[in-house]
Design an enzyme around this catalytic site. Structure first.
Site, PDB file in Angstrom:
ATOM      1  N   LYS A   1     102.555 -42.565  75.210  1.00 57.85           N
ATOM      2  CA  LYS A   1     103.585 -43.515  74.775  1.00 57.85           C
ATOM      3  C   LYS A   1     103.041 -44.917  74.539  1.00 57.85           C
ATOM      4  O   LYS A   1     103.572 -45.648  73.705  1.00 57.85           O
ATOM      5  CB  LYS A   1     104.728 -43.529  75.772  1.00 57.85           C
ATOM      6  CG  LYS A   1     105.480 -42.214  75.784  1.00 57.85           C
ATOM      7  CD  LYS A   1     106.657 -42.329  76.700  1.00 57.85           C
ATOM      8  CE  LYS A   1     107.568 -41.149  76.519  1.00 57.85           C
ATOM      9  NZ  LYS A   1     108.843 -41.390  77.189  1.00 57.85           N
TER      10      LYS A   1
ATOM     11  N   GLY B   1     111.326 -35.758  78.857  1.00 58.08           N
ATOM     12  CA  GLY B   1     112.464 -35.176  79.566  1.00 58.08           C
ATOM     13  C   GLY B   1     113.059 -36.113  80.601  1.00 58.08           C
ATOM     14  O   GLY B   1     113.678 -35.673  81.562  1.00 58.08           O
ATOM     15  N   GLY B   2     112.848 -37.416  80.404  1.00 56.73           N
ATOM     16  CA  GLY B   2     113.457 -38.392  81.311  1.00 56.73           C
ATOM     17  C   GLY B   2     112.767 -38.493  82.662  1.00 56.73           C
ATOM     18  O   GLY B   2     113.259 -39.172  83.559  1.00 56.73           O
TER      19      GLY B   2
ATOM     20  N   LEU C   1     117.052 -52.280  79.311  1.00 60.78           N
ATOM     21  CA  LEU C   1     118.188 -52.756  78.525  1.00 60.78           C
ATOM     22  C   LEU C   1     119.480 -52.264  79.181  1.00 60.78           C
ATOM     23  O   LEU C   1     119.579 -51.100  79.564  1.00 60.78           O
ATOM     24  CB  LEU C   1     118.085 -52.274  77.081  1.00 60.78           C
ATOM     25  CG  LEU C   1     116.832 -52.738  76.331  1.00 60.78           C
ATOM     26  CD1 LEU C   1     116.860 -52.266  74.887  1.00 60.78           C
ATOM     27  CD2 LEU C   1     116.675 -54.251  76.381  1.00 60.78           C
TER      28      LEU C   1
ATOM     29  N   HIS D   1     121.220 -45.144  72.161  1.00 64.97           N
ATOM     30  CA  HIS D   1     120.020 -44.410  71.739  1.00 64.97           C
ATOM     31  C   HIS D   1     120.278 -43.935  70.310  1.00 64.97           C
ATOM     32  O   HIS D   1     121.156 -43.110  70.077  1.00 64.97           O
ATOM     33  CB  HIS D   1     119.775 -43.222  72.674  1.00 64.97           C
ATOM     34  CG  HIS D   1     118.663 -42.313  72.222  1.00 64.97           C
ATOM     35  ND1 HIS D   1     117.523 -42.097  72.976  1.00 64.97           N
ATOM     36  CD2 HIS D   1     118.502 -41.570  71.095  1.00 64.97           C
ATOM     37  CE1 HIS D   1     116.729 -41.268  72.310  1.00 64.97           C
ATOM     38  NE2 HIS D   1     117.311 -40.922  71.168  1.00 64.97           N
TER      39      HIS D   1
ATOM     40  N   HIS E   1     119.057 -39.258  81.605  1.00 64.38           N
ATOM     41  CA  HIS E   1     118.210 -39.414  80.412  1.00 64.38           C
ATOM     42  C   HIS E   1     118.118 -38.144  79.573  1.00 64.38           C
ATOM     43  O   HIS E   1     117.244 -38.016  78.726  1.00 64.38           O
ATOM     44  CB  HIS E   1     116.802 -39.906  80.772  1.00 64.38           C
ATOM     45  CG  HIS E   1     116.796 -41.131  81.618  1.00 64.38           C
ATOM     46  ND1 HIS E   1     117.379 -42.298  81.217  1.00 64.38           N
ATOM     47  CD2 HIS E   1     116.300 -41.360  82.857  1.00 64.38           C
ATOM     48  CE1 HIS E   1     117.240 -43.210  82.169  1.00 64.38           C
ATOM     49  NE2 HIS E   1     116.597 -42.667  83.189  1.00 64.38           N
TER      50      HIS E   1
ATOM     51  N   ASN F   1     108.983 -38.362  68.600  1.00 58.46           N
ATOM     52  CA  ASN F   1     108.814 -36.934  68.867  1.00 58.46           C
ATOM     53  C   ASN F   1     108.260 -36.267  67.621  1.00 58.46           C
ATOM     54  O   ASN F   1     108.826 -36.394  66.534  1.00 58.46           O
ATOM     55  CB  ASN F   1     110.145 -36.307  69.264  1.00 58.46           C
ATOM     56  CG  ASN F   1     110.577 -36.757  70.642  1.00 58.46           C
ATOM     57  OD1 ASN F   1     109.762 -36.775  71.573  1.00 58.46           O
ATOM     58  ND2 ASN F   1     111.813 -37.154  70.783  1.00 58.46           N
TER      59      ASN F   1
ATOM     60  N   ARG G   1     108.069 -33.259  66.425  1.00 58.82           N
ATOM     61  CA  ARG G   1     108.540 -31.865  66.341  1.00 58.82           C
ATOM     62  C   ARG G   1     109.994 -31.863  65.902  1.00 58.82           C
ATOM     63  O   ARG G   1     110.615 -32.912  65.776  1.00 58.82           O
ATOM     64  CB  ARG G   1     108.442 -31.225  67.729  1.00 58.82           C
ATOM     65  CG  ARG G   1     109.231 -32.043  68.741  1.00 58.82           C
ATOM     66  CD  ARG G   1     109.381 -31.393  70.072  1.00 58.82           C
ATOM     67  NE  ARG G   1     109.833 -32.336  71.083  1.00 58.82           N
ATOM     68  CZ  ARG G   1     111.079 -32.722  71.271  1.00 58.82           C
ATOM     69  NH1 ARG G   1     112.052 -32.239  70.502  1.00 58.82           N
ATOM     70  NH2 ARG G   1     111.409 -33.577  72.223  1.00 58.82           N
TER      71      ARG G   1
ATOM     72  N   ARG H   1     125.953 -29.775  73.490  1.00 57.83           N
ATOM     73  CA  ARG H   1     125.007 -28.837  74.114  1.00 57.83           C
ATOM     74  C   ARG H   1     125.745 -28.121  75.231  1.00 57.83           C
ATOM     75  O   ARG H   1     126.235 -28.754  76.170  1.00 57.83           O
ATOM     76  CB  ARG H   1     123.824 -29.586  74.719  1.00 57.83           C
ATOM     77  CG  ARG H   1     123.010 -30.342  73.718  1.00 57.83           C
ATOM     78  CD  ARG H   1     121.740 -30.865  74.383  1.00 57.83           C
ATOM     79  NE  ARG H   1     121.000 -31.719  73.477  1.00 57.83           N
ATOM     80  CZ  ARG H   1     119.748 -32.108  73.671  1.00 57.83           C
ATOM     81  NH1 ARG H   1     119.090 -31.697  74.750  1.00 57.83           N
ATOM     82  NH2 ARG H   1     119.141 -32.889  72.814  1.00 57.83           N
TER      83      ARG H   1
END
Ligand code: ADP
Length: 447
Positions: free
Chosen positions: A116, A164-165, A203, A208, A235, A289, A291, A337
């Site tokens: 990152k 994955g947070g 923040l 997001h 997350h 990401n 992908r 989801r």
């Protein structure tokens, strides 16, 4: 074009990729663990190979077994889906070293964005705005203290290798900084075998918002607009929308122009998503990401494009064949989801599905590998279905999702469907004025 594609994944995403291959006339090879012998992705594939026992590290992450399956079946390309090996640069390299095509970006770009700090450095040099924070890994506590003082508390300590947070800790003040660094390092070492961490300003009311990009190997880059994924718990995204209720078309165009120019300069290829936090009219890049994303269907619904088909065409060397001006956005899409989890405690609820009925009708899409009699195994991610709706406006999409959830039947196990109904009925959700912190409070407040 490819002769045969091996899909190195399971569940709904394996089916999603099979569907695109089928429409392109390309036979598919499914791989599966012993726990998934009866899974839908195995039943619907042209061929299947068992690659190991239930634990993912022995099957869906077992690179030699997957490469052997590809060789034995004569596949000439591998689609990794999301999760598992999709962001493993070493895997992408090994696929290519075996003379096969990896359906995704180059291993160099996967590696760059997987770190990152490197990703942020690269994006900053390409003119993409960042969240204020450390320019590299935190080495020294005194340095960290003076930086936190400068950017202002609260600050967030994040794992360089994070995903994955995991490996993220907030420090509210100087007293909490050392603990946050230590905890983030420990969590990251355990999850990723790497304890490098960096600092960002935390923040307090961002959204997001992420941008879907597609680039071919001939220098053409387009974006397919944004997704708002602010509804998160720990997350992790739960419900996504395209477009964002907070963004105007002009803001989308401006963000898209910055992002596509950056990726063109980088020489990026295939699908990618740039993730931003958006607060007070400002975008700040947090990660990329490399992908396909779980939430890609909402983009497909508003753009009328098959992103997996595009990934395959591009990996085969074909040109995009259209420009940004050809990409049109229509209506609003929402994805829920659906997880095999208790909707109150979020404990996983693996077990036998005794009855299953998928919703239908205009503007409703169900991406799921469930069937009546299916045994949801305890070994993998708890997501069992994605329910997606598309309608001309956001209020109509919300009404359609309510209707589709009421039609949806999963018996035998508990799911998060009731939670989605509660979210859809909430005035704050309906107003569209929510931030990444809203759902956590909403879930807590309900009980
Ligand atoms: P991961 O790769 O683990 O998903 P991300 O960097 O994508 O980590 O961040 C995941 C989520 O964590 C974001 O969507 C957002 O909700 C939250 N988050 C990340 N960075 C910040 C920040 N600087 N301030 C507040 N929340 C953040």
């Amino acid at each position: 074009m490819f002769q045969k594609i091996l899909i190195a994944n399971r569940g709904e995403i394996a089916l999603r990729i099979q569907r695109a291959c089928c429409e392109l006339g390309i036979p598919t090879v499914a791989v599966h663990s012993t726990a998934d012998a009866e899974a839908m992705h195995v039943r619907l594939a042209d061929e299947s190979v068992c690659i190991g026992p239930p634990a993912a590290k022995d099957s869906y992450l077992n690179i030699p077994a997957i490469l052997s399956a590809a060789t034995i079946t004569g596949a000439d390309a591998i689609h990794p889906g999301y999760g598992f090996l999709s962001e493993n640069a070493r895997f992408a390299e090994m696929v290519e070293a075996h003379g096969l095509t990896f359906i995704g970006p180059s291993s160099a770009h996967i590696r760059m964005m997987g770190d990152k700090i490197e990703a942020k450095t690269a994006m900053a040099s390409l003119g993409v705005p960042l969240v204020p924070g450390s320019h590299g890994a935190i080495e020294d506590i005194l340095e960290a203290k003076s930086l936190a003082e400068k950017i202002g508390y609260p600050v967030l300590i994040k794992a360089t290798a994070g995903g994955g947070g995991r490996g993220m800790k907030v420090a509210l003040n100087e007293g909490g900084l050392e603990d946050a660094i230590r905890l983030a390092r420990t969590e990251s070492r355990a999850a990723f075998g790497n304890d490098a961490v960096y600092m960002e300003k935390y923040l307090e009311r961002p959204r997001h918002i992420e941008l879907q990009i597609m680039a071919d190997a001939h220098g053409n880059v387009v974006h397919f607009g944004e997704r708002d994924c602010s509804l998160q718990r720990r997350h992790q995204k739960l419900l996504e929308e395209a477009g964002s209720p907070a963004l105007t078309a002009a803001q989308r165009d401006a963000l898209g122009a910055t992002a596509t120019a950056a990726l063109a300069k980088l020489g990026y290829r295939n699908a990618g998503t740039l993730e931003f936090l958006y607060q007070d009219g400002q975008f700040a890049f947090i990660e990329m990401n490399t992908r396909l994303q779980v939430e890609h269907p909402v983009t497909e619904m508003v753009c009328g494009i098959d992103l997996v088909r595009e990934q395959i065409r591009i990996a085969a060397g074909q040109k995009l064949g259209y420009t940004q001006a050809d990409v049109k956005f229509s209506g609003h899409a929402i994805e829920c989801r659906i997880n095999a989890e208790d909707p109150d405690t979020f404990m996983p609820t693996p077990g036998r599905v005794t009855a299953f009925h998928a919703s239908g009708g205009l503007g409703v899409r169900v991406d799921s590998a469930l069937y009546a009699g299916y045994m949801v195994p305890p070994f993998y991610d708890s997501m069992i279905a994605k329910l997606i709706v598309h309608a001309p406006t956001r209020p109509e999409a919300i009404a359609r999702m309510r209707r589709a959830i009421e039609e949806f039947v999963v018996m035998g196990i508990q799911t998060t469907l009731p939670l989605h109904l509660r979210i859809l009925d909430d005035p704050t959700f309906q107003s569209g004025e929510y931030t990444i912190h809203w759902l956590e409070r909403f879930v807590g407040a309900g009980h």
